[in-house]
Write a protein that holds these residues in place. Structure first.
Motif, PDB file in Angstrom:
ATOM      1  N   GLU A 265       0.838  -1.193   0.000  1.00 12.87           N
ATOM      2  CA  GLU A 265       0.000   0.000   0.000  1.00 12.87           C
ATOM      3  C   GLU A 265       0.878   1.250   0.000  1.00 12.87           C
ATOM      4  OE1 GLU A 265      -3.350   2.175   2.834  1.00 12.87           O
ATOM      5  OE2 GLU A 265      -2.913   0.030   3.086  1.00 12.87           O
ATOM      6  N   GLY A 266       0.581   2.179  -0.876  1.00 15.02           N
ATOM      7  CA  GLY A 266       1.385   3.389  -0.984  1.00 15.02           C
ATOM      8  C   GLY A 266       2.643   3.202  -1.807  1.00 15.02           C
ATOM      9  N   GLY A 267       2.788   2.026  -2.449  1.00 23.08           N
ATOM     10  CA  GLY A 267       3.979   1.758  -3.258  1.00 23.08           C
ATOM     11  C   GLY A 267       3.978   2.533  -4.567  1.00 23.08           C
ATOM     12  N   ASP A 268       5.024   2.316  -5.356  1.00 15.23           N
ATOM     13  CA  ASP A 268       5.188   3.031  -6.613  1.00 15.23           C
ATOM     14  C   ASP A 268       4.282   2.416  -7.683  1.00 15.23           C
ATOM     15  OD1 ASP A 268       6.063   4.564  -8.707  1.00 15.23           O
ATOM     16  OD2 ASP A 268       7.918   3.441  -9.014  1.00 15.23           O
ATOM     17  N   PRO A 269       3.291   3.158  -8.183  1.00 12.92           N
ATOM     18  CA  PRO A 269       2.378   2.607  -9.195  1.00 12.92           C
ATOM     19  C   PRO A 269       3.096   2.175 -10.466  1.00 12.92           C
ATOM     20  CG  PRO A 269       1.492   4.635  -8.279  1.00 12.92           C
ATOM     21  CD  PRO A 269       2.904   4.524  -7.793  1.00 12.92           C
ATOM     22  N   ALA A 270       4.103   2.944 -10.879  1.00 10.61           N
ATOM     23  CA  ALA A 270       4.819   2.621 -12.113  1.00 10.61           C
ATOM     24  C   ALA A 270       5.546   1.285 -11.990  1.00 10.61           C
ATOM     25  CB  ALA A 270       5.803   3.731 -12.452  1.00 10.61           C
ATOM     26  N   GLY A 301       0.517  16.758 -10.403  1.00 15.68           N
ATOM     27  CA  GLY A 301       0.784  15.473  -9.762  1.00 15.68           C
ATOM     28  C   GLY A 301       0.218  14.318 -10.561  1.00 15.68           C
ATOM     29  N   LEU A 302      -0.986  14.498 -11.082  1.00 14.20           N
ATOM     30  CA  LEU A 302      -1.617  13.458 -11.893  1.00 14.20           C
ATOM     31  C   LEU A 302      -0.815  13.210 -13.161  1.00 14.20           C
ATOM     32  CD1 LEU A 302      -4.187  11.669 -12.240  1.00 14.20           C
ATOM     33  CD2 LEU A 302      -5.161  13.563 -13.529  1.00 14.20           C
ATOM     34  N   MET A 303      -0.365  14.285 -13.786  1.00 12.92           N
ATOM     35  CA  MET A 303       0.398  14.158 -15.028  1.00 12.92           C
ATOM     36  C   MET A 303       1.704  13.399 -14.785  1.00 12.92           C
ATOM     37  SD  MET A 303       1.703  17.207 -17.566  1.00 12.92           S
ATOM     38  CE  MET A 303       0.041  17.833 -17.710  1.00 12.92           C
ATOM     39  N   ASP A 304       2.389  13.756 -13.703  1.00 12.61           N
ATOM     40  CA  ASP A 304       3.656  13.093 -13.391  1.00 12.61           C
ATOM     41  C   ASP A 304       3.452  11.605 -13.156  1.00 12.61           C
ATOM     42  OD1 ASP A 304       4.898  15.511 -13.596  1.00 12.61           O
ATOM     43  OD2 ASP A 304       5.002  15.888 -11.436  1.00 12.61           O
ATOM     44  N   GLU A 305       2.403  11.269 -12.395  1.00 11.37           N
ATOM     45  CA  GLU A 305       2.163   9.874 -12.040  1.00 11.37           C
ATOM     46  C   GLU A 305       1.784   9.037 -13.258  1.00 11.37           C
ATOM     47  OE1 GLU A 305      -1.299   7.836  -9.545  1.00 11.37           O
ATOM     48  OE2 GLU A 305       0.040   9.065  -8.323  1.00 11.37           O
ATOM     49  N   LEU A 306       0.771   9.499 -14.012  1.00 24.00           N
ATOM     50  CA  LEU A 306       0.326   8.738 -15.186  1.00 24.00           C
ATOM     51  C   LEU A 306       1.392   8.717 -16.277  1.00 24.00           C
ATOM     52  CD1 LEU A 306      -3.429   9.772 -15.506  1.00 24.00           C
ATOM     53  CD2 LEU A 306      -2.465   7.706 -14.511  1.00 24.00           C
ATOM     54  N   GLY A 307       2.118   9.820 -16.388  1.00 18.74           N
ATOM     55  CA  GLY A 307       3.195   9.854 -17.374  1.00 18.74           C
ATOM     56  C   GLY A 307       4.278   8.837 -17.064  1.00 18.74           C
ATOM     57  N   LYS A 308       4.598   8.694 -15.784  1.00 15.33           N
ATOM     58  CA  LYS A 308       5.617   7.717 -15.382  1.00 15.33           C
ATOM     59  C   LYS A 308       5.138   6.298 -15.649  1.00 15.33           C
ATOM     60  CE  LYS A 308       8.454   6.321 -11.425  1.00 15.33           C
ATOM     61  NZ  LYS A 308       8.707   6.517  -9.968  1.00 15.33           N
ATOM     62  N   VAL A 309       3.869   6.016 -15.322  1.00 13.77           N
ATOM     63  CA  VAL A 309       3.318   4.677 -15.589  1.00 13.77           C
ATOM     64  C   VAL A 309       3.395   4.371 -17.076  1.00 13.77           C
ATOM     65  CG1 VAL A 309       1.217   3.284 -15.565  1.00 13.77           C
ATOM     66  CG2 VAL A 309       1.787   4.685 -13.577  1.00 13.77           C
ATOM     67  N   LYS A 310       3.023   5.333 -17.895  1.00 15.72           N
ATOM     68  CA  LYS A 310       3.043   5.137 -19.345  1.00 15.72           C
ATOM     69  C   LYS A 310       4.466   4.868 -19.841  1.00 15.72           C
ATOM     70  CE  LYS A 310       1.400   7.396 -23.588  1.00 15.72           C
ATOM     71  NZ  LYS A 310       2.653   7.446 -24.340  1.00 15.72           N
ATOM     72  N   ARG A 311       5.428   5.618 -19.331  1.00 11.30           N
ATOM     73  CA  ARG A 311       6.827   5.452 -19.792  1.00 11.30           C
ATOM     74  C   ARG A 311       7.384   4.078 -19.440  1.00 11.30           C
ATOM     75  NH1 ARG A 311       7.186  10.638 -17.790  1.00 11.30           N
ATOM     76  NH2 ARG A 311       8.278   9.903 -15.915  1.00 11.30           N
ATOM     77  N   VAL A 312       7.151   3.616 -18.215  1.00 12.63           N
ATOM     78  CA  VAL A 312       7.742   2.333 -17.815  1.00 12.63           C
ATOM     79  C   VAL A 312       7.052   1.174 -18.532  1.00 12.63           C
ATOM     80  CG1 VAL A 312       8.478   3.219 -15.582  1.00 12.63           C
ATOM     81  CG2 VAL A 312       6.274   2.068 -15.771  1.00 12.63           C
ATOM     82  N   VAL A 313       5.746   1.309 -18.782  1.00 10.46           N
ATOM     83  CA  VAL A 313       5.041   0.259 -19.516  1.00 10.46           C
ATOM     84  C   VAL A 313       5.598   0.149 -20.924  1.00 10.46           C
ATOM     85  CG1 VAL A 313       2.826  -0.318 -20.576  1.00 10.46           C
ATOM     86  CG2 VAL A 313       2.909   0.288 -18.162  1.00 10.46           C
ATOM     87  N   GLU A 314       5.886   1.272 -21.529  1.00  9.26           N
ATOM     88  CA  GLU A 314       6.360   1.275 -22.914  1.00  9.26           C
ATOM     89  C   GLU A 314       7.793   0.770 -23.058  1.00  9.26           C
ATOM     90  OE1 GLU A 314       5.520   5.308 -24.007  1.00  9.26           O
ATOM     91  OE2 GLU A 314       3.563   4.776 -24.868  1.00  9.26           O
ATOM     92  N   LYS A 315       8.463   0.495 -21.933  1.00  7.24           N
ATOM     93  CA  LYS A 315       9.766  -0.168 -22.024  1.00  7.24           C
ATOM     94  C   LYS A 315       9.600  -1.611 -22.496  1.00  7.24           C
ATOM     95  CE  LYS A 315      12.124   2.628 -18.517  1.00  7.24           C
ATOM     96  NZ  LYS A 315      12.831   2.616 -17.217  1.00  7.24           N
ATOM     97  N   HIS A 316       8.430  -2.195 -22.230  1.00  7.81           N
ATOM     98  CA  HIS A 316       8.141  -3.557 -22.695  1.00  7.81           C
ATOM     99  C   HIS A 316       7.543  -3.550 -24.098  1.00  7.81           C
ATOM    100  CE1 HIS A 316       9.023  -5.503 -18.902  1.00  7.81           C
ATOM    101  NE2 HIS A 316       8.176  -4.740 -18.255  1.00  7.81           N
ATOM    102  N   GLY A 317       6.781  -2.524 -24.393  1.00  4.41           N
ATOM    103  CA  GLY A 317       6.082  -2.473 -25.668  1.00  4.41           C
ATOM    104  C   GLY A 317       5.098  -1.328 -25.650  1.00  4.41           C
ATOM    105  N   PRO A 318       4.353  -1.125 -26.730  1.00  3.49           N
ATOM    106  CA  PRO A 318       3.438   0.014 -26.806  1.00  3.49           C
ATOM    107  C   PRO A 318       2.247  -0.134 -25.868  1.00  3.49           C
ATOM    108  CG  PRO A 318       3.147  -1.427 -28.698  1.00  3.49           C
ATOM    109  CD  PRO A 318       4.330  -1.966 -27.953  1.00  3.49           C
ATOM    110  N   LEU A 319       1.732   1.028 -25.433  1.00  4.42           N
ATOM    111  CA  LEU A 319       0.489   1.065 -24.671  1.00  4.42           C
ATOM    112  C   LEU A 319      -0.646   1.132 -25.687  1.00  4.42           C
ATOM    113  CD1 LEU A 319      -0.772   1.270 -21.828  1.00  4.42           C
ATOM    114  CD2 LEU A 319      -0.546   3.754 -22.004  1.00  4.42           C
ATOM    115  N   ASP A 320      -1.467   0.083 -25.734  1.00  5.27           N
ATOM    116  CA  ASP A 320      -2.420  -0.054 -26.830  1.00  5.27           C
ATOM    117  C   ASP A 320      -3.716   0.714 -26.615  1.00  5.27           C
ATOM    118  OD1 ASP A 320      -0.985  -2.215 -28.492  1.00  5.27           O
ATOM    119  OD2 ASP A 320      -0.996  -3.058 -26.481  1.00  5.27           O
ATOM    120  N   GLU A 321      -4.117   0.890 -25.373  1.00  4.15           N
ATOM    121  CA  GLU A 321      -5.419   1.526 -25.103  1.00  4.15           C
ATOM    122  C   GLU A 321      -5.368   2.251 -23.767  1.00  4.15           C
ATOM    123  OE1 GLU A 321      -8.698   2.478 -26.668  1.00  4.15           O
ATOM    124  OE2 GLU A 321      -8.839   0.326 -27.099  1.00  4.15           O
ATOM    125  N   VAL A 322      -5.919   3.475 -23.738  1.00  6.25           N
ATOM    126  CA  VAL A 322      -6.093   4.218 -22.491  1.00  6.25           C
ATOM    127  C   VAL A 322      -7.578   4.536 -22.373  1.00  6.25           C
ATOM    128  CG1 VAL A 322      -5.506   6.251 -21.145  1.00  6.25           C
ATOM    129  CG2 VAL A 322      -3.783   5.208 -22.634  1.00  6.25           C
TER     130      VAL A 322
END
Length: 402
Positions: A265-270, A301-322
């Motif tokens: 709980e409270g961990g890094d979402p990305a 804050g929202l932009m930073d958080e969601l942006g970070k999640v998007k960036r780390v996910v895309e290290k594996h491959g594209p984000l197909d749907e938001v």
């Protein structure tokens, strides 16, 4: 001499007096004599003595101390294990197929949206369509949250076509209204949820939205839709700021056999999103669904958080749907939330929840016009299979025909 004798006499008298007092005191403490005052003393019951009624001794073989084996002092006693109680297996459910689901939910949709469809048909069927009637038609559309610009556009088109037609039979009016509503809903949109990456990696879908809109529940229901269509799913519980979110998502996943990747709980979402995609690749899953936090304390804050999640996910491959989850009951206020999220991340589709609890079905038109992206799914109840792919034709038919 006389004085000495007198002292001796006094001493003897004193000793005698003291002796008398002591004897008198001891006599007072003794119990009174006589047969009636004698205390009764009850003797304890006789107990058998050792050897009473003992049988004759038997000859027994006896071992000496040397013959008795003593336990090894260094030996470790065997560990006593706690009994293991096996948890009952979770029954895997078979979700209802998504194809035609909206048609099956049509009656529920028609009941909640009766004001919009039936109200418009009633007004259009009046013998004289004067300015007051057209204003009522406009008010009906605005009350249903169609939005100002789409409402004005629809009223102008209806006025022109009614004037050209001349006659207005119920069937003609129904067909006219159906055609114009479908034009506003845009049947040219691609409403399929993108779950294929085109690579060897799973399709990745990120679900965003404000807490309270049913975002986590929608993610779980979407997993059921995908499983019903034959897809294997891994869930990522990246909403770590709401205590019950991970538990809630895991419960949804267990019901259809989908694994949930979660963290503290409270961990890094990305980090959790990254691990979920990694696990999806390792398992050969078809789709990874990532539930994100829905805080709107600041846009930055929202932009930073969601942006970070998007960036780390895309290290594996594209984000197909938001997918952006909106509560249909919030009406035009939901558009404010939609704008914020659209500025933060590239929204590719909208999920409208609680559409069964409002007569404001026009929000479907308004949010599509506002964001320029399609409504792909709608929620029509609290049931596990009440999330349906949005089909404009079925939606309009439910409004008009009931």
């Amino acid at each position: 001499m006389d004085i000495v004798i007198l002292a001796v006499v006094i001493a003897v008298v004193a000793v005698g007096a003291i002796t008398g007092l002591l004897v008198s005191s001891r006599r007072k403490k003794l119990p009174p004599s006589g047969p009636s005052s004698t205390p009764t003393i009850t003797a304890p019951p006789a107990e058998p003595h050792v050897g009473d009624e003992a049988g004759p001794p038997r000859e027994e073989s006896r071992r000496t101390i040397e013959e008795v084996g003593l336990p090894d002092a260094t030996a470790t006693p065997p560990a006593v294990e706690d009994p293991v109680v096996a948890a009952p297996p979770v029954a895997i459910e078979i979700p209802e197929p998504s194809a035609g689901r909206l048609v099956r939910l049509r009656a529920r949709l028609a009941r909640s949206q009766n004001t919009l469809g039936k109200g418009l048909l009633t007004l259009l069927s009046r013998e004289h369509l004067d300015e007051e009637t057209w204003e009522e038609i406009e008010d009906t559309l605005l009350t249903a949250d169609v939005g100002v610009a789409p409402t004005q556009e629809l009223v102008e088109r209806l006025r022109e076509r009614v004037r050209v037609l001349g006659t207005r039979t119920p069937d003609e009016l129904r067909a006219l209204l159906r055609e114009e509503l479908l034009a506003l809903l845009r049947t040219d949109f691609d409403r399929a949820v993108k779950t294929e990456s085109g690579l060897d990696t799973p399709g990745v879908v990120m679900v965003v939205g404000v807490n309270g809109t049913g975002k986590t529940t929608t993610t779980g229901k979407l997993a059921r839709v995908l499983v019903a269509d034959g897809r294997s799913v891994v869930l990522g519980a990246a909403d770590t700021f709401r205590a019950a979110a991970a538990d809630q998502l895991q419960t949804w996943g267990e019901r259809v056999g989908a694994r949930t990747v979660r963290g503290p709980e409270g961990g890094d979402p990305a980090s959790i999103a990254f691990d979920a995609v990694k696990e999806g690749i390792a398992e050969g899953a078809d789709v990874v669904l990532i539930d994100t936090a829905g805080r709107l304390h600041t846009k930055t804050g929202l932009m930073d958080e969601l942006g970070k999640v998007k960036r780390v996910v895309e290290k594996h491959g594209p984000l197909d749907e938001v997918l952006l989850v909106l509560d249909a009951t919030t009406g035009q206020n939901g558009l404010v939330q939609a704008r914020v999220f659209a500025e933060v991340v590239d929204i590719t589709g909208i999920v409208l929840t609680k559409l069964d609890g409002t007569a404001k079905g026009g929000i479907v038109i308004a949010v599509q016009r506002e964001l320029g992206v399609p409504v792909k799914l709608i929620g029509l109840g609290e049931g596990a299979d009440d999330l349906a792919p949005f089909e404009p034709e079925a939606f309009v038919d439910a409004l008009i025909d009931g």
